[in-house]
Scaffold this motif. Structure first.
Motif, short mmCIF file in Angstrom:
data_model
loop_
_atom_site.label_atom_id
_atom_site.label_comp_id
_atom_site.label_asym_id
_atom_site.label_seq_id
_atom_site.Cartn_x
_atom_site.Cartn_y
_atom_site.Cartn_z
N PRO A 297 18.51 9.11 3.80
CA PRO A 297 18.02 8.94 5.18
C PRO A 297 16.96 9.98 5.58
O PRO A 297 15.99 9.65 6.25
CB PRO A 297 19.27 9.12 6.04
N ARG A 298 17.16 11.22 5.12
CA ARG A 298 16.24 12.27 5.54
C ARG A 298 14.85 12.07 4.94
O ARG A 298 13.84 12.13 5.61
CB ARG A 298 16.79 13.63 5.09
N ILE A 299 14.84 11.78 3.64
CA ILE A 299 13.56 11.55 2.96
C ILE A 299 12.90 10.28 3.52
O ILE A 299 11.69 10.22 3.72
CB ILE A 299 13.76 11.41 1.43
N ALA A 300 13.74 9.28 3.78
CA ALA A 300 13.20 8.02 4.32
C ALA A 300 12.45 8.28 5.61
O ALA A 300 11.38 7.71 5.85
CB ALA A 300 14.32 7.02 4.55
N GLU A 301 13.00 9.16 6.42
CA GLU A 301 12.34 9.49 7.68
C GLU A 301 10.99 10.17 7.45
O GLU A 301 10.02 9.89 8.12
CB GLU A 301 13.22 10.44 8.48
N ARG A 302 11.01 11.07 6.49
CA ARG A 302 9.75 11.78 6.19
C ARG A 302 8.71 10.81 5.63
O ARG A 302 7.53 10.92 5.95
CB ARG A 302 10.00 12.89 5.17
N LEU A 303 9.17 9.89 4.82
CA LEU A 303 8.24 8.88 4.28
C LEU A 303 7.69 8.04 5.42
O LEU A 303 6.49 7.73 5.46
CB LEU A 303 8.97 7.99 3.27
N ALA A 304 8.57 7.69 6.34
CA ALA A 304 8.15 6.84 7.47
C ALA A 304 7.02 7.51 8.24
O ALA A 304 6.10 6.86 8.71
CB ALA A 304 9.33 6.54 8.39
N ARG A 305 7.12 8.83 8.34
CA ARG A 305 6.06 9.54 9.07
C ARG A 305 4.73 9.53 8.32
O ARG A 305 3.70 9.82 8.89
CB ARG A 305 6.50 10.96 9.39
N LEU A 306 4.77 9.17 7.05
CA LEU A 306 3.52 8.98 6.30
C LEU A 306 3.11 7.50 6.31
O LEU A 306 2.19 7.08 5.61
CB LEU A 306 3.67 9.44 4.85
N GLY A 307 3.85 6.71 7.05
CA GLY A 307 3.55 5.29 7.11
C GLY A 307 4.19 4.49 5.98
O GLY A 307 3.85 3.34 5.75
N ILE A 308 5.09 5.12 5.26
CA ILE A 308 5.75 4.43 4.14
C ILE A 308 7.14 3.99 4.58
O ILE A 308 8.04 4.81 4.72
CB ILE A 308 5.85 5.36 2.92
N HIS A 309 7.29 2.69 4.84
CA HIS A 309 8.57 2.19 5.32
C HIS A 309 9.29 1.38 4.27
O HIS A 309 10.50 1.34 4.22
CB HIS A 309 8.35 1.32 6.57
N THR A 310 8.51 0.67 3.45
CA THR A 310 9.13 -0.24 2.50
C THR A 310 8.75 0.15 1.08
O THR A 310 7.88 0.99 0.87
CB THR A 310 8.63 -1.67 2.73
N VAL A 311 9.41 -0.49 0.14
CA VAL A 311 9.11 -0.25 -1.27
C VAL A 311 7.64 -0.59 -1.53
O VAL A 311 6.93 0.11 -2.24
CB VAL A 311 10.03 -1.11 -2.17
N ARG A 312 7.20 -1.66 -0.90
CA ARG A 312 5.82 -2.05 -1.07
C ARG A 312 4.86 -0.99 -0.53
O ARG A 312 3.86 -0.65 -1.18
CB ARG A 312 5.60 -3.38 -0.34
N ASP A 313 5.17 -0.45 0.63
CA ASP A 313 4.34 0.62 1.17
C ASP A 313 4.23 1.76 0.17
O ASP A 313 3.17 2.34 -0.01
CB ASP A 313 4.93 1.19 2.47
N ALA A 314 5.36 2.07 -0.44
CA ALA A 314 5.37 3.18 -1.40
C ALA A 314 4.47 2.86 -2.58
O ALA A 314 3.64 3.67 -3.00
CB ALA A 314 6.79 3.46 -1.87
N ALA A 315 4.61 1.65 -3.11
CA ALA A 315 3.80 1.27 -4.27
C ALA A 315 2.32 1.23 -3.93
O ALA A 315 1.46 1.44 -4.79
CB ALA A 315 4.25 -0.08 -4.80
N GLU A 316 2.02 0.99 -2.66
CA GLU A 316 0.61 0.87 -2.27
C GLU A 316 0.03 2.17 -1.73
O GLU A 316 -1.10 2.21 -1.27
CB GLU A 316 0.47 -0.24 -1.21
#
Ligand code: ADP
Ligand code: MG
Length: 703
Positions: A38-57
């Protein structure tokens, strides 16, 4: 060469087994990825990365080029490298500083070289490392007691699929304080594996014909290139897909608008247009003729015209616009021309009315400052059809205005109107011609205005002379006025453009009047100086303009209200005060007010001292001195400001693009356009992408 080498490349990546088994879908939240709670997910979200696809892109912004050394002995002290080695012994050492713990491991490379690997502050590694474990360590060799030390910056376990994080091109991601690029790198391993199973929006046939990699391979290449060029291959494929999706979306919109909408087919041009041609005091240029051919083709059919006419200031668009309006009149319908300002509308009206009178065509001017009684009368004539052509501002699209039969509408300076206003006119007139004097490169226009057809007038009428443009610092402005006076004495007329004041139109107007007054008593003593600004009432403004036109005024001190449309051929000089405050397109437009007659014209740009200007301002002013080609200037402008700002409202309504840059990637646009036309009707994964891309833009009110 070890077997690992073969696995470094993007094609050979073995998906991490647990990820592959779970097969996170593209829209699965990032928490489904290994290493994301959850904590890392939040930090990722702040970079605009919400989904697996966002991460891959989420693509790297750059790469570290980490070379691999065969062994420690090959390295000089201070040299940075990656070495493959085996752990022999591990220990955890306290240091004198209380909070600092050091993990030390004896590392042996394949050639018997040894070093003491040092890890700071990662005490848990003492447990994780076991003798016999193979590692890839990246760091720097330093002298040590006994064995040399190797301060490890990054390491990974050298098993299958390794080498992606410590050897070769190691991606650097746009990271944040909260989450490092290396953490992102770890997380994206899973995302990339999952992405291998995502659908590819590009049909196999397209990929084969264009020689493009699959989406998964493109992502892999962009994240983990073998050589830097791989990154670009990957990114470009993703950019191409994005442009294709954008263009398909725009095309579908265009079709939706066309659907059901029918326009009066206006057939071939006849008598009236022949009369128009012979009434013109000049022959149309080949470029104007070509524009007319394209417009005729549109008007002949029942599919509503949606055309953009691009041409520099003074390229002769108005003549073409009037042609289109007369085509409607010839068939018993009406034409309308909408301009963004009253000055411009009046200017157009005067031009158009003159010719129309000769042709026996009736014209009407409708702006919001026409007095109520006349306004009502004008509306009545428009409603009855007595007025065959209406010229005006957005007053034309007010609810109380109705046309008897509006067939062709022209929107001048279309980028100045909001999406809503243009749409409103579209409801009334089936055939629409949009005009702009801020041309942008054709490929770009075709994307940004993807739902419009584009016509260009690239060259002005032949007999126009280039305006000689000079740029001087204001410490030399006296020279500018000396020149101005000399030309005035020869009987020419001039404009002096006042500095741009942003606070309010009222303040700007007052500043212009003060400047006119000052000039009357100073540099322009003895000359007849008028003042034009946005706070004058229509009547007053017209009086000033007419006086200037008739030569009763020598100089017009003005705000940017003269930016568009004012046409006085004898005005051959312009001084722009504080020119560095204006935008490039605006200066170019202003300059277009001179050079409209046979005499040589001059434009003098006076700025603050040159060395006090920003680089952007200097680039703008230099470009203006160098060229008068609006298309070239638009490119400079795009370079300085980026497309978003230049294109204004319209562009800001376009979907946000992740991979493609309309300017940098415009080479891809024609190809994407061809495929978009072919694929617009097909169904498949492409549809989802179109929906996705436009969902957000629709939300923001894209037209
Ligand atoms: P734009 O609207 O593109 O800024 P205009 O239509 O106002 O340009 O034309 C600029 C000037 O050039 C006008 O004075 C117009 O009469 C003149 N002009 C237009 N077409 C021609 C032509 N084919 N030959 C000579 N002069 C022309
Ligand atoms: Mg014009």
């Amino acid at each position: 060469m070890s077997t690992r080498r073969a696995l470094v490349g993007f094609a050979g990546l073995v998906p991490d087994a647990p990820q592959a088994r779970r097969r996170a879908g593209p829209e699965a939240p990032t928490q489904t990825l290994a290493g994301v709670g959850p904590r890392i997910a939040e930090r990722l979200a702040r970079l605009g990365i919400h989904t697996v696809r966002d991460a891959a892109e989420y693509l790297p912004r750059d790469f570290l080029d980490w070379r691999e050394a065969t062994g420690f002995r090959e390295l000089r002290f201070g040299q940075e490298a990656t070495v493959e080695c085996t752990v022999e012994r591990v220990s955890l050492r306290p240091t004198r500083r209380r909070n600092l713990k050091i993990v030390e491991a004896t590392l042996a490379d394949r050639f018997g070289g040894r070093a003491a690997g040092i890890w700071f502050n990662q005490a848990w590694l003492a447990e994780a490392f076991r003798p016999g474990m193979r590692l890839l360590v990246h760091g720097k060799l330093t002298p040590g007691r006994g064995l040399p030390s190797f301060a490890v910056e990054r390491h990974e376990v050298a098993d299958e699929g390794a080498g992606r994080r410590t050897v070769g091109l190691v991606p650097l991601y746009p990271a944040s304080q909260e989450i490092s690029t290396f953490k992102l790198l770890e997380i994206f391993v899973g995302a990339l594996s999952a992405a291998r199973f995502f659908p590819d929006a590009l049909p196999a046939r397209l990929r084969a014909e264009e020689g493009l990699p699959t989406r998964a391979d493109a992502l892999q290449a962009a994240h983990r290139p073998r050589v830097r060029a791989d990154f670009e291959v990957g990114r470009e494929r993703l950019a191409f897909e994005e442009l294709l999706v954008l263009l398909v979306g725009l095309l579908r919109r265009r079709r939706a608008v066309d659907e059901g909408a029918t326009a009066p087919a206006l057939g071939e041009p006849g008598q009236l247009l022949a009369a128009y041609r012979s009434a013109l005091p000049f022959r149309l240029t080949p470029e104007q003729e070509q524009a007319i051919v394209e417009i005729d083709r549109d008007l002949a059919g029942a599919r509503p015209m949606q055309r953009l006419l691009q041409g520099d200031v003074g390229s002769g668009k108005t003549v073409v616009a009037l042609y289109a309006l007369l085509r409607a009149v010839e068939h018993g319908h009406q034409g309308a021309l909408m301009a963004p300002t009253e000055t411009l509308a009046e200017q157009h009206f005067l031009t158009i009315e003159g010719i129309c009178r000769e042709l026996g065509v009736t014209c009407e001017l409708l702006t919001s400052s026409v007095a109520p009684k006349q306004h009502a009368a004008a509306r009545a004539r428009i409603a009855s059809g007595e007025a065959q052509i209406a010229v005006g501002t957005h007053a034309l699209i007010q609810a109380e205005v109705s046309f008897r039969s509006l067939a062709v509408a022209v929107v001048d300076e279309q980028h100045r109107f909001g999406v809503e206003q243009r749409r409103a006119l579209g409801v009334h007139a089936p055939h629409l011609l949009h005009m702009t004097a801020t041309p942008i490169p054709r490929t770009l226009a075709q994307t940004v205005y993807g739902d419009l057809d584009v016509t260009e007038i690239a060259r002005p009428p032949r007999d126009r002379r280039r305006v000689i443009t000079r740029w001087i610092g204001h410490e030399r402005s006296a020279e500018a006025y000396t020149r101005l006076r000399r030309l005035l004495e020869e009987g020419r007329q001039a404009y002096v453009v006042c500095p741009l004041v942003s606070e309010s139109e009222a303040i700007e107007a007052r500043a212009a009047e003060q400047e006119a007054e000052r000039l009357r008593g100073a540099e322009l003593r003895g000359f007849r100086v008028g003042c034009l600004h946005g706070k004058l009432r229509t009547g007053e403004r017209r009086e000033v303009m007419d006086a200037f036109k008739r030569g009763e005024l020598d100089v017009l001190v003005a705000t940017t209200v003269i930016e568009v449309g004012v046409d006085v051929p004898n005005a051959t000089v312009m001084i722009v005060q504080e020119a560095d405050r204006f935008g490039l397109a605006q200066l170019h437009q202003l300059r277009g007010r001179v050079g409209r007659g046979a005499e040589q014209s001059f434009c003098l740009l006076v700025s603050r001292p040159k060395d006090e200007l920003t680089e952007g301002a200097q680039a703008r002013l230099e470009a203006l001195v160098e060229t008068s080609d609006g298309f070239k200037l638009a490119e400079v402008d795009l370079g300085v400001r980026g497309p978003g700002e230049l294109l204004g409202t319209r562009q800001s309504g376009l979907p946000d693009l992740r991979f493609a840059d309309l300017l940098r990637d415009r080479r891809l646009i024609p190809k994407a356009r061809r495929w978009a036309a072919e694929l617009a009707d097909s169904e498949g994964p492409l549809d989802l992408e179109v929906e996705r891309l436009f969902a957000d833009a629709d939300h923001r009110g894209f037209a």
